[in-house]
Design an enzyme around this catalytic site. Structure first.
Site, mmCIF file in Angstrom:
data_model
loop_
_atom_site.group_PDB
_atom_site.id
_atom_site.type_symbol
_atom_site.label_atom_id
_atom_site.label_comp_id
_atom_site.label_asym_id
_atom_site.label_seq_id
_atom_site.Cartn_x
_atom_site.Cartn_y
_atom_site.Cartn_z
ATOM 1 C CG ASP A 147 -25.963 15.044 133.024
ATOM 2 O OD1 ASP A 147 -26.044 15.762 134.031
ATOM 3 O OD2 ASP A 147 -25.905 13.804 133.062
ATOM 4 N NE ARG A 150 -23.275 11.520 135.835
ATOM 5 C CZ ARG A 150 -24.146 12.275 135.158
ATOM 6 N NH1 ARG A 150 -24.394 12.003 133.889
ATOM 7 N NH2 ARG A 150 -24.778 13.270 135.749
ATOM 8 C CD GLU A 200 3.903 1.293 120.477
ATOM 9 O OE1 GLU A 200 4.539 1.828 121.395
ATOM 10 O OE2 GLU A 200 3.210 1.931 119.662
#
Ligand SMILES: NC(=S)c1ccno1
Length: 250
Positions: free
Chosen positions: A176, A161, A119
């Site tokens: 991107d 990246r 949890e």
């Protein structure tokens, strides 16, 4: 950049040895240290969890193993000359992980990940380390996983990246989806490569025209159209006037 990950499933982080992140490690751009939380348990069952105060289902990860593990990871990093770590806590209750946050984290010298299981981690652990460093609680999506390790892989890939020298072409992430600047609230459009004809399907003529201005405009139109189709919630954030109704047609 140094990355430390404390987890009960070190083997889950094996993918950090391959592909783009693996190459970044081999080149020394990324220094990854994975620590097994159970190394800081001292009972015969290597217990890391217990029942929740206040009752309720599931188990909560205990303070002591986490405190000892984080102290040891921090000591190791400081000894290696690292400084100013950011504690990154993957959790469904965190702030959304976005390209903007990936860019922000890629500028940090040291990320210390605490993927939880069960949890979650006893809140006192996060509160304790928040007195010593910046804590970023982050969610990779509105869903619940069995643990945060998959989120560590996602966040690490998105951040790595962006590090200088990791992508072959430094320009690659300029276009991107969600990249800061012109693509900030846009999805990438379609991409094509050789052969020029495949199963009766050809390439959009504009991409063969050699006209860079027209190609750029076509790509932006495609990005707007794709965003309008798949992420209409983003479209109104694009700069006003940069989007005509005709672009909605794909
Ligand atoms: N959505 C996230 S980051 C998560 C972590 C654990 N379960 O879900």
């Amino acid at each position: 950049m140094r990355l430390d990950v404390v987890t009960i499933f070190p083997e889950y982080l094996e993918p950090l040895n391959v592909s783009l992140v693996g190459k970044a490690r081999a080149r020394g751009v990324l220094d990854v240290h994975v620590h097994d939380l159970r190394q800081w348990t001292y009972d015969r069952h290597n217990t890391v969890d217990d029942t929740p105060y206040g009752g309720g289902p599931g188990m909560v990860m205990k303070t002591e193993p986490w405190g000892d593990a984080l102290d040891a990871s921090l000591a190791d990093g400081y000894e290696a000359g690292a400084h100013s770590p950011v504690l990154v806590v993957p959790t469904p209750s965190g702030r959304p992980f976005t390209q903007e946050l990936a860019v922000e984290l890629s500028a940090e010298p040291w990320l210390l990940f605490t993927p939880a299981r069960y949890e979650g981690i006893d809140r006192r652990v996060i509160d304790e380390y928040a007195t010593r460093m910046r804590v970023v609680e982050v969610s990779i999506g509105d869903y619940v996983l069995a643990g945060g390790e998959a989120a560590v892989l996602v966040i690490t890939e998105a951040v790595a990246r962006l590090l200088p020298g990791v992508l072959g072409n430094a320009e690659s992430h300029r276009d991107d989806s969600f990249a800061p600047g012109a693509m900030a609230n846009l999805l990438e459009g379609p991409v094509y490569t050789k052969p020029p004809e495949w199963r009766g399907r050809s390439i959009p003529d504009v991409l063969l025209s050699g006209h860079h201005g027209k190609i750029a405009r076509w790509r932006r139109d495609q990005a707007f159209a794709r965003t309008a189709l798949n992420r209409p919630d983003l479209i109104e954030r694009c700069e006003a006037g940069a989007f005509d109704k005709k672009d909605r047609e794909i």
